[in-house]
Design an enzyme around this catalytic site. Structure first.
Site, PDB file in Angstrom:
ATOM      1  N   GLU A   1      28.029  30.413  23.870  1.00  0.00           N
ATOM      2  CA  GLU A   1      27.819  29.421  25.008  1.00  0.00           C
ATOM      3  C   GLU A   1      27.776  30.162  26.191  1.00  0.00           C
ATOM      4  OE1 GLU A   1      31.682  27.170  25.262  1.00  0.00           O
ATOM      5  OE2 GLU A   1      30.656  25.517  26.437  1.00  0.00           O
TER       6      GLU A   1
ATOM      7  N   HIS B   1      33.652  28.245  19.122  1.00  0.00           N
ATOM      8  CA  HIS B   1      32.504  28.214  20.249  1.00  0.00           C
ATOM      9  C   HIS B   1      32.061  29.702  20.390  1.00  0.00           C
ATOM     10  CE1 HIS B   1      34.856  24.651  21.363  1.00  0.00           C
ATOM     11  NE2 HIS B   1      34.117  24.364  22.362  1.00  0.00           N
TER      12      HIS B   1
ATOM     13  N   ASP C   1      42.239  23.384  18.041  1.00  0.00           N
ATOM     14  CA  ASP C   1      41.371  24.413  18.850  1.00  0.00           C
ATOM     15  C   ASP C   1      42.433  24.905  19.671  1.00  0.00           C
ATOM     16  OD1 ASP C   1      38.762  24.956  19.427  1.00  0.00           O
ATOM     17  OD2 ASP C   1      39.437  24.443  21.568  1.00  0.00           O
TER      18      ASP C   1
HETATM   19 ZN   LIG Z   1      33.450  22.339  23.098  1.00  0.00          ZN
END
Ligand SMILES: [Zn+2]
Length: 350
Positions: free
Chosen positions: A209, A206, A147
């Site tokens: 969110e 992501h 990530d």
């Molecule tokens: Zn997350």
């Protein structure tokens, strides 16, 4: 005995589960934190104890997403050495085993490791050895998602990609981005994601969110994201719902997380039912379970108790997660067969 009459908790415990959205750094529970702090100086020991106490005292609520990101950053600072990361991995995989999670794609914030000026290679060597050791003992298998922090910019994300490519034969299956969607819009990373695809890596992001539905559309259309982390904003735009439905792009829903980070005021505000009724591929996940005082088991319980999902729907969520893994089809089939053994006995007498 009829399997449907067993208590819900027992049913969920027996359900073979898969977790797709789980940050290693956010999974360090208080007991592991104490274990980690034991090797540190007294100041860090006191600091870790205080931090764990404060998290519990504030009921795992962070007030705002920015405050949560700061807390997440602080949580990663205790992971000072490859051995610390290895311990966090060992305790996480053991804990997954106790929840009957058979497989997980664990997110390692390679971006944070770079930010801390640690060696990604040394950390990855340590965590992959730890995961292999626990796999041997428990049968729980994990792969990794590297990530990057989107608001650190394109060069940073590309650097994370290079590390992911380097370890793709050793269990790194995907590239992901997290952080502040507003300060790092998806469009910036289109080229890097195309490079990830060319390198044979899967892509997650992501999106939706903190950001709105448009952020999800961009993650799908500009980045080619194969799964969306959270994606709850989709419920606000029927065209984005349609896009996700038509392309069968799974959402990694994390119920508790969205309340804990202040995105939703109450759990009841989560559009879980709307996403399901809209025909989307929904999976359940715990995100940063130690920071939110939750677990995957707890998320399944919430889905049943607070959103009225039936056992059939819980089985369906588990099935969705298995099919949404980045595992080869044969390995997905093995997990689906295990699931069918539990799901298939529903309604039958024993
Ligand atoms: Zn997350």
């Amino acid at each position: 005995m009829n399997a449907t009459n067993t208590p819900l908790t027992d049913f969920i415990a027996r359900l073979p589960k898969v977790e797709l959205h789980l940050h290693l750094e956010g999974s360090v529970r208080p007991e592991t934190l104490r274990e980690l702090a034991r090797t540190k100086g007294w100041l860090k020991r006191v600091g870790a104890a205080y931090w764990a106490w404060r998290r519990a005292r504030q009921s795992y609520r962070y007030g705002s997403f920015r405050k949560f990101l700061r807390s997440f950053g602080a949580a990663t600072l205790l992971l000072e050495t490859p051995e610390d990361y290895a311990l966090a991995t060992r305790r996480l995989v053991e804990w997954l085993g106790r929840q009957n999670v058979r497989y997980a794609e664990v997110t390692l914030s390679a971006g944070v490791i770079l930010w801390k000026k640690q060696s990604v290679e040394a950390v990855f060597d340590a965590v992959s050895a730890a995961a292999a050791e626990v796999h041997g003992r428990t049968g729980v298998r994990i792969n990794w998602i590297f990530d990057a922090i989107r608001h650190f910019g394109v060069a940073h994300v590309r650097e994370v990609l290079r590390w992911a490519e380097r370890f793709c034969s050793r269990g790194v299956v995907a590239l992901g981005i997290g952080g502040d969607e507003a300060r790092g819009p998806a469009g910036l990373f289109a080229e890097v994601y195309a490079e990830a695809r060319a390198a044979g890596l899967h892509r997650t992001a992501h999106a939706g969110e903190v950001g709105g539905p448009e952020s999800i559309r961009q993650a799908v259309e500009l980045l080619g994201a194969e799964r969306i982390g959270h994606g709850l904003a989709a419920a606000r735009d029927p065209t984005v719902m349609a896009l996700l439905r038509e392309r069968r792009i799974p959402l990694e829903v994390c119920l508790t997380s969205n309340v804990a980070t202040g995105i939703l005021r109450r759990l009841e505000d989560h559009p879980l039912r709307q996403l399901l009724e809209g025909g989307l591929v929904v999976t359940l996940n715990s995100d940063d379970p130690a920071m939110f005082g939750t677990s995957l088991t707890e998320e399944f319980l919430l889905a049943a108790n607070r959103f009225g999902l039936t056992r059939d729907q819980l089985v369906c969520l588990s099935e969705n997660a298995i099919r949404a893994t980045f595992l080869p089809a044969t390995e997905q089939q093995a997990l689906l067969q295990d699931l069918a053994k539990v799901a298939g006995v529903r309604g039958e007498s024993h």
